[in-house]
Design a protein around this motif. Structure first.
Motif, PDB file in Angstrom:
ATOM      1  N   LEU A 104       0.820  -1.018   0.092  1.00 11.54           N
ATOM      2  CA  LEU A 104       0.034  -0.098   0.030  1.00 11.54           C
ATOM      3  C   LEU A 104       1.038   1.263  -0.016  1.00 11.54           C
ATOM      4  CD1 LEU A 104      -2.736   1.546   0.202  1.00 11.54           C
ATOM      5  CD2 LEU A 104      -2.575   1.171   2.436  1.00 11.54           C
ATOM      6  N   LEU A 105       0.770   2.085  -1.038  1.00 10.35           N
ATOM      7  CA  LEU A 105       1.934   3.074  -1.329  1.00 10.35           C
ATOM      8  C   LEU A 105       0.973   4.361  -0.924  1.00 10.35           C
ATOM      9  CD1 LEU A 105       4.794   3.426  -2.310  1.00 10.35           C
ATOM     10  CD2 LEU A 105       3.801   4.231  -4.340  1.00 10.35           C
ATOM     11  N   PRO A 106       1.179   5.018  -0.038  1.00  6.48           N
ATOM     12  CA  PRO A 106       0.438   6.666   0.045  1.00  6.48           C
ATOM     13  C   PRO A 106       1.227   7.309  -0.561  1.00  6.48           C
ATOM     14  CG  PRO A 106       1.576   5.857   2.163  1.00  6.48           C
ATOM     15  CD  PRO A 106       1.816   4.765   1.198  1.00  6.48           C
ATOM     16  N   ASN A 107       0.794   8.532  -1.218  1.00  8.04           N
ATOM     17  CA  ASN A 107       1.543   9.381  -2.008  1.00  8.04           C
ATOM     18  C   ASN A 107       1.570  10.727  -1.083  1.00  8.04           C
ATOM     19  OD1 ASN A 107       0.068   7.357  -3.852  1.00  8.04           O
ATOM     20  ND2 ASN A 107       1.764   8.409  -5.039  1.00  8.04           N
ATOM     21  N   ALA A 108       2.687  11.510  -1.013  1.00 10.67           N
ATOM     22  CA  ALA A 108       2.877  12.511  -0.553  1.00 10.67           C
ATOM     23  C   ALA A 108       3.004  13.870  -1.331  1.00 10.67           C
ATOM     24  CB  ALA A 108       4.061  12.379   0.712  1.00 10.67           C
ATOM     25  N   TRP A 109       2.798  15.034  -0.942  1.00 10.44           N
ATOM     26  CA  TRP A 109       2.934  16.263  -1.774  1.00 10.44           C
ATOM     27  C   TRP A 109       3.890  17.198  -1.161  1.00 10.44           C
ATOM     28  CZ3 TRP A 109      -1.224  14.491   0.879  1.00 10.44           C
ATOM     29  CH2 TRP A 109      -1.482  15.336   1.981  1.00 10.44           C
ATOM     30  N   ASP A 110       4.274  17.156   0.112  1.00 11.29           N
ATOM     31  CA  ASP A 110       5.246  17.923   0.619  1.00 11.29           C
ATOM     32  C   ASP A 110       6.039  17.414   1.580  1.00 11.29           C
ATOM     33  OD1 ASP A 110       3.398  18.147   2.757  1.00 11.29           O
ATOM     34  OD2 ASP A 110       2.917  20.031   2.514  1.00 11.29           O
ATOM     35  N   TYR A 111       6.924  18.109   2.363  1.00  5.66           N
ATOM     36  CA  TYR A 111       7.528  17.419   3.321  1.00  5.66           C
ATOM     37  C   TYR A 111       7.002  16.842   4.630  1.00  5.66           C
ATOM     38  CZ  TYR A 111      11.060  16.552   7.114  1.00  5.66           C
ATOM     39  OH  TYR A 111      11.643  15.749   7.956  1.00  5.66           O
ATOM     40  N   GLY A 112       5.968  17.831   4.942  1.00 10.10           N
ATOM     41  CA  GLY A 112       5.029  17.366   6.221  1.00 10.10           C
ATOM     42  C   GLY A 112       4.289  16.045   5.838  1.00 10.10           C
ATOM     43  N   SER A 113       3.480  16.171   4.733  1.00  7.10           N
ATOM     44  CA  SER A 113       2.797  14.923   4.438  1.00  7.10           C
ATOM     45  C   SER A 113       3.849  13.604   4.294  1.00  7.10           C
ATOM     46  CB  SER A 113       1.947  15.097   3.178  1.00  7.10           C
ATOM     47  OG  SER A 113       2.831  15.599   2.038  1.00  7.10           O
ATOM     48  N   ALA A 114       4.845  13.798   3.679  1.00  2.00           N
ATOM     49  CA  ALA A 114       5.776  12.619   3.485  1.00  2.00           C
ATOM     50  C   ALA A 114       6.237  12.237   5.012  1.00  2.00           C
ATOM     51  CB  ALA A 114       6.970  12.961   2.720  1.00  2.00           C
ATOM     52  N   ALA A 115       6.630  13.309   6.089  1.00  2.00           N
ATOM     53  CA  ALA A 115       7.160  12.966   7.265  1.00  2.00           C
ATOM     54  C   ALA A 115       6.013  12.207   8.272  1.00  2.00           C
ATOM     55  CB  ALA A 115       7.650  14.319   8.014  1.00  2.00           C
ATOM     56  N   ILE A 116       4.736  12.668   8.011  1.00  2.00           N
ATOM     57  CA  ILE A 116       3.668  11.989   8.825  1.00  2.00           C
ATOM     58  C   ILE A 116       3.494  10.513   8.540  1.00  2.00           C
ATOM     59  CG2 ILE A 116       1.582  12.763   7.593  1.00  2.00           C
ATOM     60  CD1 ILE A 116       0.592  13.458  10.491  1.00  2.00           C
ATOM     61  N   LEU A 117       3.384  10.412   7.081  1.00  2.00           N
ATOM     62  CA  LEU A 117       3.350   8.950   6.701  1.00  2.00           C
ATOM     63  C   LEU A 117       4.568   8.077   6.789  1.00  2.00           C
ATOM     64  CD1 LEU A 117       1.949   9.918   2.905  1.00  2.00           C
ATOM     65  CD2 LEU A 117       0.758   8.648   4.847  1.00  2.00           C
ATOM     66  N   ALA A 118       5.863   8.734   7.105  1.00  2.00           N
ATOM     67  CA  ALA A 118       6.759   7.852   7.438  1.00  2.00           C
ATOM     68  C   ALA A 118       6.979   7.413   8.837  1.00  2.00           C
ATOM     69  CB  ALA A 118       8.243   8.544   6.979  1.00  2.00           C
ATOM     70  N   ALA A 119       6.496   8.535   9.873  1.00  2.00           N
ATOM     71  CA  ALA A 119       6.197   8.373  11.373  1.00  2.00           C
ATOM     72  C   ALA A 119       5.113   7.413  11.552  1.00  2.00           C
ATOM     73  CB  ALA A 119       5.993   9.703  11.690  1.00  2.00           C
ATOM     74  N   HIS A 120       4.291   7.141  10.591  1.00  2.00           N
ATOM     75  CA  HIS A 120       3.256   6.044  10.873  1.00  2.00           C
ATOM     76  C   HIS A 120       3.658   4.603  10.477  1.00  2.00           C
ATOM     77  CE1 HIS A 120       0.851   9.261  12.349  1.00  2.00           C
ATOM     78  NE2 HIS A 120       0.053   8.643  12.748  1.00  2.00           N
ATOM     79  N   GLY A 121       4.978   4.584   9.896  1.00  2.00           N
ATOM     80  CA  GLY A 121       5.375   3.018   9.614  1.00  2.00           C
ATOM     81  C   GLY A 121       5.236   2.696   8.394  1.00  2.00           C
ATOM     82  N   PHE A 122       4.989   3.617   7.216  1.00  2.00           N
ATOM     83  CA  PHE A 122       4.815   2.890   6.045  1.00  2.00           C
ATOM     84  C   PHE A 122       6.226   2.891   5.577  1.00  2.00           C
ATOM     85  CE2 PHE A 122       0.691   4.959   6.552  1.00  2.00           C
ATOM     86  CZ  PHE A 122      -0.320   3.998   5.692  1.00  2.00           C
ATOM     87  N   PRO A 123       6.373   1.585   4.954  1.00  2.00           N
ATOM     88  CA  PRO A 123       7.895   1.499   4.363  1.00  2.00           C
ATOM     89  C   PRO A 123       8.340   2.302   3.342  1.00  2.00           C
ATOM     90  CG  PRO A 123       6.447  -0.466   3.907  1.00  2.00           C
ATOM     91  CD  PRO A 123       5.617   0.656   4.650  1.00  2.00           C
ATOM     92  N   ALA A 124       7.291   2.470   2.389  1.00  2.00           N
ATOM     93  CA  ALA A 124       7.580   3.225   1.170  1.00  2.00           C
ATOM     94  C   ALA A 124       6.646   4.233   1.059  1.00  2.00           C
ATOM     95  CB  ALA A 124       7.792   2.508   0.159  1.00  2.00           C
TER      96      ALA A 124
END
Length: 248
Positions: free
Chosen positions: A14-34
């Motif tokens: 399941l690949l979530p898609n980010a659009w800026d640093y904040g969205s990428a950082a919160i997804l990474a912090a919630h354990g998504f591997p990619a």
């Protein structure tokens, strides 16, 4: 585990898609591997049209911004921001140097046509060889034109195949049976569940612009709620794209 290993038919990434640093950082912090990036989100953040080759610099800047997060990143580079295979190769090489794990390359064009199949084959070939996962996206379903079978067959030298807009489980299973590549589909609210997509043999499920559109929905819901008004519906891709400056 490398990015390629996360693509498991029957147990999709399941690949979530980010659009800026904040969205990428919160997804990474919630354990998504990619995570992936979304061209619509990047375009909207910078006030530029989507899928028009207008955000090359902004896309590279985002990749550089998120490169130190503890997460694998694959970058949506639209059609490679060029029809010149050498220019696409140089772009992918620069992203690889930043540590990017993958790129997404689409054959759809802003005018609603598809890039000539042989040219897109050469674009994919140019993107290979830099150590990143090349996901070949065909927009036959997205644009309602072309033959997906021809495109899937032609892009077999990629690392993965992506057919956004594909939602019929029987047709998904047909694509899986036709190609040796891991199949990526776009998650659609109200469409097949992750479990059903796994049963059909899907290896990767992207959220595309969904999270960005949901963020805008949430922002509107918060401010309209302060006025005592009802929450809005989730905006469609087309509604957001129509708000952006148009390609010239």
């Amino acid at each position: 585990m490398n990015f390629h290993d996360l693509h498991r038919p029957g147990d999709p990434l399941l690949l979530p898609n980010a659009w800026d640093y904040g969205s990428a950082a919160i997804l990474a912090a919630h354990g998504f591997p990619a995570i992936g990036t979304t061209s619509l989100g990047v375009s909207a953040v910078h006030g530029k049209p989507d899928a028009a080759g207008a955000t090359r610099a902004e896309t590279i800047e985002l990749a550089e911004t998120v490169k130190d997060l503890d997460v694998l990143v694959t970058v949506d580079i639209e059609g490679g921001f060029s029809d010149d295979p050498d220019e696409v190769s140089a772009l992918v090489a620069s992203l690889a140097a930043l540590g990017v794990a993958g790129v997404n390359l689409e054959d759809g064009r802003p005018d609603g046509t598809l890039r000539p199949v042989e040219l897109h084959r050469r674009i994919i070939e140019a993107a290979k060889g830099h150590g990143v996962f090349v996901n070949a996206r065909t927009d036959t379903h997205w644009l309602g034109t072309g033959d997906w079978r021809e495109r899937v067959d032609a892009y077999e030298h990629a690392d993965g195949i992506f057919v956004p807009g594909l939602s019929d489980l029987a047709e998904i299973a047909e694509v899986v049976a036709r190609t040796r590549l891991p199949l990526n589909v776009l998650y659609q609210p109200g469409g097949p569940t992750l479990d059903r997509l796994a049963e059909a043999g899907v290896a990767r499920v992207s959220t595309g612009s969904l999270l960005y559109r949901a963020a805008l929905q949430g922002a509107l819901a918060a401010v309209l709620g302060a006025q005592g008004k009802d929450a809005p519906k989730l905006p469609t891709y087309g509604e957001i794209a129509a708000l952006l400056p148009q390609a010239r």
